[in-house]
Design a protein around this motif. Sequence first.
Motif, PDB file in Angstrom:
ATOM      1  N   THR B 188     -24.636  11.079  -4.949  1.00  0.00           N
ATOM      2  CA  THR B 188     -25.633  11.790  -4.150  1.00  0.00           C
ATOM      3  C   THR B 188     -25.032  12.512  -2.949  1.00  0.00           C
ATOM      4  O   THR B 188     -25.747  13.159  -2.187  1.00  0.00           O
ATOM      5  CB  THR B 188     -26.693  10.819  -3.612  1.00  0.00           C
ATOM      6  OG1 THR B 188     -26.022   9.893  -2.741  1.00  0.00           O
ATOM      7  CG2 THR B 188     -27.380  10.064  -4.718  1.00  0.00           C
ATOM      8  N   ASN B 189     -23.744  12.373  -2.748  1.00  0.00           N
ATOM      9  CA  ASN B 189     -23.075  12.966  -1.594  1.00  0.00           C
ATOM     10  C   ASN B 189     -23.529  12.308  -0.288  1.00  0.00           C
ATOM     11  O   ASN B 189     -23.474  12.922   0.777  1.00  0.00           O
ATOM     12  CB  ASN B 189     -23.318  14.478  -1.540  1.00  0.00           C
ATOM     13  CG  ASN B 189     -22.145  15.208  -0.897  1.00  0.00           C
ATOM     14  OD1 ASN B 189     -21.096  14.605  -0.629  1.00  0.00           O
ATOM     15  ND2 ASN B 189     -22.316  16.496  -0.645  1.00  0.00           N
ATOM     16  N   GLY B 190     -23.982  11.072  -0.354  1.00  0.00           N
ATOM     17  CA  GLY B 190     -24.377  10.332   0.849  1.00  0.00           C
ATOM     18  C   GLY B 190     -25.406  11.070   1.662  1.00  0.00           C
ATOM     19  O   GLY B 190     -26.368  11.595   1.121  1.00  0.00           O
ATOM     20  N   SER B 191     -25.177  11.129   2.965  1.00  0.00           N
ATOM     21  CA  SER B 191     -26.140  11.835   3.804  1.00  0.00           C
ATOM     22  C   SER B 191     -25.730  13.295   4.014  1.00  0.00           C
ATOM     23  O   SER B 191     -26.285  13.982   4.855  1.00  0.00           O
ATOM     24  CB  SER B 191     -26.268  11.118   5.146  1.00  0.00           C
ATOM     25  OG  SER B 191     -24.993  10.928   5.698  1.00  0.00           O
ATOM     26  N   ASN B 192     -24.740  13.749   3.240  1.00  0.00           N
ATOM     27  CA  ASN B 192     -24.330  15.147   3.363  1.00  0.00           C
ATOM     28  C   ASN B 192     -25.198  16.045   2.485  1.00  0.00           C
ATOM     29  O   ASN B 192     -25.899  15.579   1.592  1.00  0.00           O
ATOM     30  CB  ASN B 192     -22.871  15.294   2.946  1.00  0.00           C
ATOM     31  CG  ASN B 192     -22.003  14.322   3.691  1.00  0.00           C
ATOM     32  OD1 ASN B 192     -22.041  14.255   4.905  1.00  0.00           O
ATOM     33  ND2 ASN B 192     -21.254  13.523   2.940  1.00  0.00           N
ATOM     34  N   VAL B 193     -25.083  17.336   2.752  1.00  0.00           N
ATOM     35  CA  VAL B 193     -25.922  18.304   2.047  1.00  0.00           C
ATOM     36  C   VAL B 193     -25.361  18.594   0.659  1.00  0.00           C
ATOM     37  O   VAL B 193     -24.158  18.729   0.494  1.00  0.00           O
ATOM     38  CB  VAL B 193     -25.996  19.604   2.871  1.00  0.00           C
ATOM     39  CG1 VAL B 193     -26.753  20.677   2.106  1.00  0.00           C
ATOM     40  CG2 VAL B 193     -26.645  19.343   4.209  1.00  0.00           C
ATOM     41  N   LEU B 194     -26.254  18.651  -0.324  1.00  0.00           N
ATOM     42  CA  LEU B 194     -25.872  19.126  -1.659  1.00  0.00           C
ATOM     43  C   LEU B 194     -26.152  20.623  -1.703  1.00  0.00           C
ATOM     44  O   LEU B 194     -27.221  21.066  -1.308  1.00  0.00           O
ATOM     45  CB  LEU B 194     -26.707  18.435  -2.734  1.00  0.00           C
ATOM     46  CG  LEU B 194     -26.305  17.050  -3.216  1.00  0.00           C
ATOM     47  CD1 LEU B 194     -27.344  16.535  -4.187  1.00  0.00           C
ATOM     48  CD2 LEU B 194     -24.940  17.060  -3.861  1.00  0.00           C
ATOM     49  N   ARG B 195     -25.191  21.408  -2.159  1.00  0.00           N
ATOM     50  CA  ARG B 195     -25.446  22.854  -2.224  1.00  0.00           C
ATOM     51  C   ARG B 195     -24.706  23.468  -3.396  1.00  0.00           C
ATOM     52  O   ARG B 195     -24.116  22.776  -4.196  1.00  0.00           O
ATOM     53  CB  ARG B 195     -25.023  23.527  -0.905  1.00  0.00           C
ATOM     54  CG  ARG B 195     -23.594  23.276  -0.536  1.00  0.00           C
ATOM     55  CD  ARG B 195     -23.364  23.433   0.959  1.00  0.00           C
ATOM     56  NE  ARG B 195     -22.125  22.753   1.316  1.00  0.00           N
ATOM     57  CZ  ARG B 195     -20.933  23.312   1.244  1.00  0.00           C
ATOM     58  NH1 ARG B 195     -20.792  24.560   0.844  1.00  0.00           N
ATOM     59  NH2 ARG B 195     -19.850  22.626   1.545  1.00  0.00           N
ATOM     60  N   LYS B 196     -24.787  24.779  -3.475  1.00  0.00           N
ATOM     61  CA  LYS B 196     -24.120  25.540  -4.543  1.00  0.00           C
ATOM     62  C   LYS B 196     -24.589  25.127  -5.934  1.00  0.00           C
ATOM     63  O   LYS B 196     -23.813  25.142  -6.884  1.00  0.00           O
ATOM     64  CB  LYS B 196     -22.596  25.376  -4.437  1.00  0.00           C
ATOM     65  CG  LYS B 196     -22.037  26.002  -3.171  1.00  0.00           C
ATOM     66  CD  LYS B 196     -20.560  26.225  -3.278  1.00  0.00           C
ATOM     67  CE  LYS B 196     -20.074  27.031  -2.092  1.00  0.00           C
ATOM     68  NZ  LYS B 196     -18.649  27.231  -2.081  1.00  0.00           N
ATOM     69  N   PHE B 197     -25.833  24.696  -6.058  1.00  0.00           N
ATOM     70  CA  PHE B 197     -26.324  24.402  -7.405  1.00  0.00           C
ATOM     71  C   PHE B 197     -27.068  25.609  -7.962  1.00  0.00           C
ATOM     72  O   PHE B 197     -27.395  26.542  -7.226  1.00  0.00           O
ATOM     73  CB  PHE B 197     -27.201  23.148  -7.432  1.00  0.00           C
ATOM     74  CG  PHE B 197     -28.196  23.063  -6.306  1.00  0.00           C
ATOM     75  CD1 PHE B 197     -29.365  23.791  -6.346  1.00  0.00           C
ATOM     76  CD2 PHE B 197     -27.934  22.252  -5.201  1.00  0.00           C
ATOM     77  CE1 PHE B 197     -30.272  23.707  -5.313  1.00  0.00           C
ATOM     78  CE2 PHE B 197     -28.843  22.172  -4.166  1.00  0.00           C
ATOM     79  CZ  PHE B 197     -30.011  22.906  -4.210  1.00  0.00           C
ATOM     80  N   ALA B 198     -27.272  25.569  -9.262  1.00  0.00           N
ATOM     81  CA  ALA B 198     -27.913  26.698  -9.938  1.00  0.00           C
ATOM     82  C   ALA B 198     -29.306  26.921  -9.368  1.00  0.00           C
ATOM     83  O   ALA B 198     -30.022  25.968  -9.060  1.00  0.00           O
ATOM     84  CB  ALA B 198     -28.017  26.408 -11.430  1.00  0.00           C
ATOM     85  N   SER B 199     -29.685  28.186  -9.215  1.00  0.00           N
ATOM     86  CA  SER B 199     -31.007  28.493  -8.693  1.00  0.00           C
ATOM     87  C   SER B 199     -31.526  29.768  -9.339  1.00  0.00           C
ATOM     88  O   SER B 199     -30.780  30.503  -9.975  1.00  0.00           O
ATOM     89  CB  SER B 199     -30.935  28.655  -7.179  1.00  0.00           C
ATOM     90  OG  SER B 199     -32.219  28.938  -6.685  1.00  0.00           O
ATOM     91  N   TYR B 200     -32.821  30.003  -9.152  1.00  0.00           N
ATOM     92  CA  TYR B 200     -33.421  31.204  -9.744  1.00  0.00           C
ATOM     93  C   TYR B 200     -33.132  32.427  -8.877  1.00  0.00           C
ATOM     94  O   TYR B 200     -32.813  32.300  -7.700  1.00  0.00           O
ATOM     95  CB  TYR B 200     -34.920  31.004  -9.911  1.00  0.00           C
ATOM     96  CG  TYR B 200     -35.641  30.653  -8.631  1.00  0.00           C
ATOM     97  CD1 TYR B 200     -35.973  31.626  -7.693  1.00  0.00           C
ATOM     98  CD2 TYR B 200     -35.999  29.337  -8.349  1.00  0.00           C
ATOM     99  CE1 TYR B 200     -36.631  31.306  -6.527  1.00  0.00           C
ATOM    100  CE2 TYR B 200     -36.655  29.005  -7.189  1.00  0.00           C
ATOM    101  CZ  TYR B 200     -36.966  30.004  -6.271  1.00  0.00           C
ATOM    102  OH  TYR B 200     -37.608  29.687  -5.114  1.00  0.00           O
TER     103      TYR B 200
END
Lengths: 279, 407
Positions: B188-200
């Motif tokens: 989950t990447n802990g309390s860090n931000v998840l980004r760069k995932f696929a989006s519309y």
Amino acid sequence: MSKENVLRVSDITMQFGGVVAVNDLSLEVNKGEIIGLIGPNGAGKTTAFNVITGVYAPTNGRVELHGETIAENHPHGKMKAMYKGQNDGKYTDVKVLTPDKITKKGIARTFQNIRLFKGMTVLENVLVAMHMNMKAGVFGAALRFNAAEEAKMREEAMELLRMFNLEENKDDLATSLPYGKQRHLEIARALATKPQLLLLDEPAAGMNPQESDELMRMVGKIRDDFNLSILMIEHHMQVIMGICERIYVLDYGALIAEGTPEEIQNNPRVIEAYLGVDD
Amino acid sequence: MTDRISNKKNITLSIIAIIVMLAAIYVLDIVIKPTSSWSNLMTCLEKGTIYALVAVSMNLLNGFTGLFSLGQAGFMLIGAYAYAIFAIAPEDRATVYQYYEGGGLIHFSLPHMLQDMMGGADAFGGTIGYYLGIILLMIFAGLITAVIAFLIGIPVLRLKSDYLAIATLGFAEIIRSFFQWEGLGPVTNGSNVLRKFASYDSSIFPVLVAGICVAFIVLLINSSYGRAFKSIRDDEIAAEAMGVNLFKHKELSFVISSFFAGVGGALLAMFQNNINAAPFTSNMTYEILLIVVIGGIGSITGSIIGAYLFVCCSEWWLRGLDAGEFLGIEADFMSPGFRKVVFAVVIMCIVLFYSRGIMGTNEFSWSGLFNFFKTLPKRIAAVPGKIKAKFSNKKHKKHTENVKEAQ
């Protein structure tokens, strides 16, 4: 002549804390009978209904429908030390079905203080009672794969409404109906579950003599048309005496008399329970 | 007969309206999105749509099944994470999961994988594969949320009213802390931000997805199961006596509502382009609850209207109040935070004049809409009188006079 037994209640005791609401009640309903359950206020009639329909688990005793046990209990746990009823130790099983399962097995009921679904229309109220027999799953129902089944349900519901003269009111909110019609709708809704035994809790409450006469005829007609047995609680004596084949009388939770209307009318214990006795 | 004709007319009207709306969104998307001055409109449209979906899913629970649940933010969080974790391209994983060895535990992305399988980023087939991946992953996110909701529902749905609200609120907070836990960091990447995932790319995507989801919920509510839900809301004892299995139907409603909250969470993740567990607090649940209450508990249309109103007010219309200039008025007291004061007043006004929400329990219908515009002038003319009646204590005075007379 032996009749086919529908409901058999054996030695039911219902105790709330130290209060024994129903004490050692036994009664029987046979196929096609209309049975009355009477008694002064607070005698435990509605509690008996609630035990039969699974709202309460009895403290002791057994309820059978067509010979199949739907509720059985004996005082255990905390209740064991407090138990004041009778027949302790006669029953050993603990089995209590939930109200929806009991309804599915064939007992339907109406309520003393009308419990219609307030936010729903008259037709929807009846349709809810047919929901349990629906075969379609959530997706099938939501995506309308069961259109034929739904159409059939609606038709059956309309037929019931027609029987009770509620046809024109089908799209009205249930609570917007006049009082008498609400009582009729409750009976129609109960019949929609396709019961073998119908429990009516004071169906004539609040009705004038003319209306209760009409109700009396209707109860007889329901019994014949739907081929079922009826157990009813009622305070209107002319209704009870007019249509019931046998009557059970409760007082302070205990059965004090049982018999035909004539026997009950002349029973000194019944007269004493209703009118009191001179000192 | 006339019933059927008007029914047909309504369906045609609806289809035309949907096509016009989608076309309008498509055009707006191309014309407006690149220009910055009106980009607020598209932001509000997208976020409003996502909030509308979540609000409708909450309304299914609170308004139609009568379960006062406050777990929506927690379920959105599960959906958002379930989506984001499996949609980060393998080559980006090292930068996203920078604090964890080897770029975390999971090393594939469904949308990117399908894109490569169907012809790569530049081919038309690749784009289809990419969107197919997104949609499948969104369904997966919904299902994961539904499974967790099912498990939570087993103990929690035995509670009633306020107690249910407290329990669901608690579970939502547990979920949030769980996702922030360092031990789960490689996933989950802990309390860090998840980004760069696929989006519309196009705003039409969230509108379509939310539209289909809301349509399903509406169909469900109008089906036999919907009637069973409503019967539980109206009277549990009577519902049970009519053969409705309380626990099964409550669980069903809870799971379906959570499924759509999960899908909404996935959409929210895509909308924001990054996701972090921190903002999914009970505050977010209260925002959604506010939308449901303002729109009308038990009205799908109300929830949708409420969602756009809420999002437009908080993201766009009232922003000027924070910046110091509103409707051409400049003033010193309009400093950051003032927006919330005005917004609170707006909400109070709505609650004062529409005590059961904007729509009550009514739903959208064409005849209702025509009627609305027909009677609009009359009702606007009546507003001053209404306000007067609300704020004058004439009634109270009269009452006290009557009491005095009686004495």
